[in-house]
Scaffold this active site. Sequence first.
Site, PDB file in Angstrom:
ATOM      1  NE  ARG A   8      -3.662   7.127   8.978  1.00 61.47           N
ATOM      2  CZ  ARG A   8      -2.956   5.981   9.025  1.00 61.47           C
ATOM      3  NH1 ARG A   8      -1.849   5.915   9.735  1.00 61.47           N
ATOM      4  NH2 ARG A   8      -3.374   4.915   8.400  1.00 61.47           N
TER       5      ARG A   8
ATOM      6  CD  GLU B  41       1.707  -5.771   9.991  1.00 58.70           C
ATOM      7  OE1 GLU B  41       1.395  -4.650  10.436  1.00 58.70           O
ATOM      8  OE2 GLU B  41       1.420  -6.836  10.559  1.00 58.70           O
TER       9      GLU B  41
ATOM     10  CE  LYS C 101      -1.856  -2.227   6.098  1.00 61.17           C
ATOM     11  NZ  LYS C 101      -0.500  -2.731   5.913  1.00 61.17           N
TER      12      LYS C 101
HETATM   13  P1  ATP Z   1      -3.184   0.477   8.715  1.00 61.17           P
HETATM   14  O1  ATP Z   1      -3.162   1.219  10.013  1.00 61.17           O
HETATM   15  O2  ATP Z   1      -4.276   0.852   7.788  1.00 61.17           O
HETATM   16  O3  ATP Z   1      -3.052  -1.016   8.855  1.00 61.17           O
HETATM   17  P2  ATP Z   1      -0.413   0.827   8.499  1.00 61.17           P
HETATM   18  O4  ATP Z   1       0.121   2.159   8.765  1.00 61.17           O
HETATM   19  O5  ATP Z   1      -0.281  -0.174   9.588  1.00 61.17           O
HETATM   20  O6  ATP Z   1      -1.892   0.951   7.950  1.00 61.17           O
HETATM   21  P3  ATP Z   1       1.735  -0.198   6.984  1.00 61.17           P
HETATM   22  O7  ATP Z   1       1.747  -1.295   5.995  1.00 61.17           O
HETATM   23  O8  ATP Z   1       2.429  -0.392   8.263  1.00 61.17           O
HETATM   24  O9  ATP Z   1       0.211   0.185   7.211  1.00 61.17           O
HETATM   25  O10 ATP Z   1       2.214   1.153   6.301  1.00 61.17           O
HETATM   26  C1  ATP Z   1       3.417   1.266   5.601  1.00 61.17           C
HETATM   27  C2  ATP Z   1       3.795   2.713   5.564  1.00 61.17           C
HETATM   28  O11 ATP Z   1       2.769   3.494   4.966  1.00 61.17           O
HETATM   29  C3  ATP Z   1       4.005   3.249   6.956  1.00 61.17           C
HETATM   30  O12 ATP Z   1       5.190   4.025   6.974  1.00 61.17           O
HETATM   31  C4  ATP Z   1       2.801   4.103   7.203  1.00 61.17           C
HETATM   32  O13 ATP Z   1       3.081   5.177   8.051  1.00 61.17           O
HETATM   33  C5  ATP Z   1       2.439   4.577   5.802  1.00 61.17           C
HETATM   34  N1  ATP Z   1       1.017   4.848   5.717  1.00 61.17           N
HETATM   35  C6  ATP Z   1       0.002   4.016   6.014  1.00 61.17           C
HETATM   36  N2  ATP Z   1      -1.185   4.630   5.872  1.00 61.17           N
HETATM   37  C7  ATP Z   1      -0.923   5.898   5.465  1.00 61.17           C
HETATM   38  C8  ATP Z   1      -1.729   7.028   5.156  1.00 61.17           C
HETATM   39  N3  ATP Z   1      -3.060   6.990   5.228  1.00 61.17           N
HETATM   40  N4  ATP Z   1      -1.103   8.163   4.767  1.00 61.17           N
HETATM   41  C9  ATP Z   1       0.235   8.211   4.684  1.00 61.17           C
HETATM   42  N5  ATP Z   1       1.057   7.180   4.961  1.00 61.17           N
HETATM   43  C10 ATP Z   1       0.490   6.038   5.355  1.00 61.17           C
HETATM   44 MG    MG Z   2       1.836  -0.241  10.409  1.00 59.82          MG
END
Ligand code: ATP
Ligand code: MG
Length: 556
Positions: free
Chosen positions: A266, A37, A276
């Site tokens: 994760r 995102e 984030k």
């Molecule tokens: P946050 O919760 O910090 O905002 P998010 O998961 O919403 O992070 P996205 O931009 O949606 O962030 O993530 C893109 C991809 O990266 C998704 O498939 C997510 O599962 C993966 N991802 C995000 N954080 C991690 C992590 N700590 N370890 C492994 N994969 C991750």
């Molecule tokens: Mg997400």
Amino acid sequence: MSKVDTVERPVNFIRNIIDDDLASHKHTQIQTRFPPEPNGYLHIGHAKSICLNFGLAQDYNGLCNLRFDDTNPAKEDLEYVDSIKADVAWLGFEWSGNPRYSSDYFEQFYRYAVELIEKGLAYVCFLNAEETRQYRGTLKEPGQNSPYRDTAVAENLALFAKMRAGGFKEGECVLRAKIDMASSFMCMRDPTLYRVRFEHHHQTGDAWCIYPMYDFAHCISDAIEDITHSLCTLEFQDNRRLYDWVLDNLNDFNKPDRPHQYEFSRLNLEYTVMSKRKLHQLVADKLVSGWDDPRMPTISGLRRRGYTPASLRDFAERIGISKVDSVTEMNILEAAIRDDLNVNAPRSMAVLNPLKVVIENYPNSQPESIQAPVHPQNEAMGKREIFFGRELYIDRADFEMVAPDAKFQRLALDKEIRLRNSYIIKALRVEHDAQGQISTVYCSYDHDTLGKNPADGRKVKGVIHFVEASHALPAEFRLYDRLFSVANPGKSDDFESVMNPDSLVIQHGFIEPGLVNSLPEQAYQFEREGYFCRDNQAGSAQIYNRTVALRDTWGA
Ligand code: ATP
Ligand code: MG
């Protein structure tokens, strides 16, 4: 060959699933996607997901899409879109075709929502937020049906069209899936599919005032792109039911080779935060200098710090893929970069905390040139020019008036020491400045010890680094430590109280003249001091970030 190149591809449960799907001919080609995102910069957790998705596509001769999951315009920005593209490319991966945007499919999402309404599987609901919460029930109590659940299809179609046309205010109504208000999975209790948002979108402008929810948009985007394995983190485990429900109820997608979602754990890294929202807070509250502050766990921060793409890919291999929640120790990340730089970083000398040395018996007014190896274990990396002369700098920590014991391997009065790549010197006397601090150490040198042991067979233990004064370039060194002083700062909402006050220490000293045109991000081992690289935001200034110390100091 560097260790990074010799790591064997690990077995993991996702590879097993792919192997089975290929063996059974469910799929003939693997198609994955990385779906960030664009609401912040990517972090090391995303690197894990990137390496998994792009790595699988590479290993199975498949394809991986970069898809911006841009369904929430209020928090998104083009700055993030650009940084995400740059970070993925820097990590060494190539996405298939152009970057995709979920917003490319807004018109399709809308048509699929209409299909669900027509099938009696979605309805427009006018409960307000508080009522919706009450109707939803709890983990122990089933929910109750919304009074709008049985609105006729024709009326729902009209209401949804009116939502799209801007006929309702934000929060006035939503489109919900009609699934099961008694489901033990909360996400199946008539989840919201669309909400009203009068927001300008970075891709679609003002074309839309309704935006789809993640759970509706993500599975359909996967299906439109013929994704085979949709990999996400464990918190979406329950949502897999909704993912399957949406696709199974749409005529275009209800077929055996439609995408399936698989969850992995994760990355959590100790002494840092990864959400984030929290990274945003660090930037907004100016607790760091920006998203690419070298103390940040962002890819751009790690890059600026001196981490290499190969080291981050190697790190991802080392931590592996599983379904077990865990916290990864910082020293695993640091070991990955040390193993890379130990092999690949040119050696150089830098004095971080300078103390002047005068060689009293040095006969020449002009310094002499010395050829030193670029890498002591790799002759192929060639030689570099350093200088030796009457005036030098050594590090203050390398001199004591009196050697504390016989094992002391640095310089002290009446003691001999070798200067790295150069001669043996002996300290004779010191001079103090007005504050009583030692300002100069006067020494003699043994002119017959360049690259060889003393002719009389006496043993000289200890080697220290130095730079010759007239050729030395002034430089700034930024020494980074963990950003937080507690292993799990994510638990605390008050970041300031758990931040490490010594996470950045700045020193001023000297570097070898050969570094005058050193490139940003190019790693060097400053002998005995650690791995450093020139800061990529410093322009022509000689500013070096310490990537990592030579040895693991975390356990200490
Ligand atoms: P946050 O919760 O910090 O905002 P998010 O998961 O919403 O992070 P996205 O931009 O949606 O962030 O993530 C893109 C991809 O990266 C998704 O498939 C997510 O599962 C993966 N991802 C995000 N954080 C991690 C992590 N700590 N370890 C492994 N994969 C991750
Ligand atoms: Mg997400």
